[in-house]
Write an enzyme that holds these catalytic residues in place. Sequence first.
Site, PDB file in Angstrom:
ATOM      1  N   ASP A  96      -0.232 -13.894  -3.361  1.00 21.52           N
ATOM      2  CA  ASP A  96      -0.171 -12.501  -2.958  1.00 21.52           C
ATOM      3  C   ASP A  96      -0.256 -12.445  -1.435  1.00 21.52           C
ATOM      4  O   ASP A  96      -0.873 -13.309  -0.798  1.00 21.52           O
ATOM      5  CB  ASP A  96      -1.345 -11.745  -3.591  1.00 21.52           C
ATOM      6  CG  ASP A  96      -1.429 -10.308  -3.124  1.00 21.52           C
ATOM      7  OD1 ASP A  96      -2.117 -10.066  -2.117  1.00 21.52           O
ATOM      8  OD2 ASP A  96      -0.809  -9.444  -3.749  1.00 21.52           O
ATOM      9  N   SER A 349       7.570   2.883  -6.286  1.00 25.50           N
ATOM     10  CA  SER A 349       8.156   4.181  -6.623  1.00 25.50           C
ATOM     11  C   SER A 349       9.610   4.252  -6.175  1.00 25.50           C
ATOM     12  O   SER A 349      10.466   4.811  -6.873  1.00 25.50           O
ATOM     13  CB  SER A 349       7.353   5.312  -5.979  1.00 25.50           C
ATOM     14  OG  SER A 349       6.054   5.386  -6.534  1.00 25.50           O
TER      15      SER A 349
END
Length: 453
Positions: A96, A349
Amino acid sequence: MVELAKLLVHRHSTLVISLVIITSPSTATAAVTRYADSLAAAATPRVSLLRLRGEDDPSLPAGNAAVSMIESQRTRVREALLEFTPTARLAGFVLDMFCTSMLDVAEELGVPSYLFFPSGAAFLGFTFHIQTLHDEEGFDAAAAAESTEAELVFPGLVRPLPGKVLPSGLLHEEWAAASYRMARDFRKSKGILVNTVKELESYAVDSLSRTENPKVYPVGPILNLKSGDTSFESSGEDDETIEWLDQQPESSVVFLCFGSMGAFRGEQVREIASALEGSGHRFLWSLRRPGEGGPWASPTDYEDVREVLPEGFLDRTAEVGRVMGWVPQAAVLAHKSIGGFVSHCGWNSTLESVWFGVPMATWPMYAEQQFNAFLLVEELEIATEVRMDYRSESEEVVSAEELERGIRSLMEDCSRKGRMKGFSDLVRGALTDGGSSSSSIAEFIGDVSNNDL
């Protein structure tokens, strides 16, 4: 990361992935625990979750504390992986972006490290270039953001980037230092898996391929479109929302939703309500209460939204609108009645909106969202602007007139819809056999498999 792991094991029959989740007392909330449980349940037999619990250091600022907590787990991660994979060959680490301290662990174990970058290719290129400008030329992002005339040229963008849309994190010394440090660490990785599609960001991907930075693998869109966000409890309202959408004409509803951290206070809420009522368009509005306890406190749902809305608003708009708290965003965007999306421009999104072919209006809040807004409006031309330079920390109030103009442009200008539909088709094809992202995943697996040869 779980969805990426699923893609990888699907493409390689003997690959086994252990996903390490590190939490601390401040992050191990009921919602996080519930979400981790749902991930474990959704994983395949060859994808397992390994959970570690760190400790917070209250003496450190928030950004440094998170990085420090992760760094403190290096020994435990090393020991856990050695214990967890006693018979398997450890092929490498996929880190990550906030876990680059684990580069040292990979080096100790004699395996390469790769990075998973959850934002887009243009922002990755920006991250590298802005760090170079800072280190070699002493570039001051905060000063550039305050200038009304500053325009910056970046290799991964066709157009100059206005200083006013520089990412919010670069405007604060603590977070800027962390960003530059991470960019330096990114360069130490062997490759970077980017959550994007080559056809969506072709200019940025090509630009990255011409640099001396680590190899880039565009592997997106990495989305969880089936189960939704299970960190929130589903309710009967979800079904009622979809039923309401079923009754609306195709492409007639504007959807307002600002992410898991997006919320506004009373004055801004009333301006939004006025804009929606004035626009005359049907709407679905995810309205949430700002969290208490600091800027990163999670928003909550109102017990009764009437306490913050203008008097009589719900009655006057009962036939054309619906106001609720948390919503299943992917399910809403997938619905044929949705014609536009007023969004905070978070990258997940954004990818969801592109996947479903829903044009956007930009209202960024924090992190890299101002940069994303510029990319959507100026570079890709699939969004209209409410604001590109809004920052939630400023608590500036966007007027009803400004927002109404944005909504009308979003819902009444058909040019962006056709362009978005074209990108949607390209993005959907990327992960099919022979698609660009599918080929990139296969290339990555091949490179990992050959690391010991």
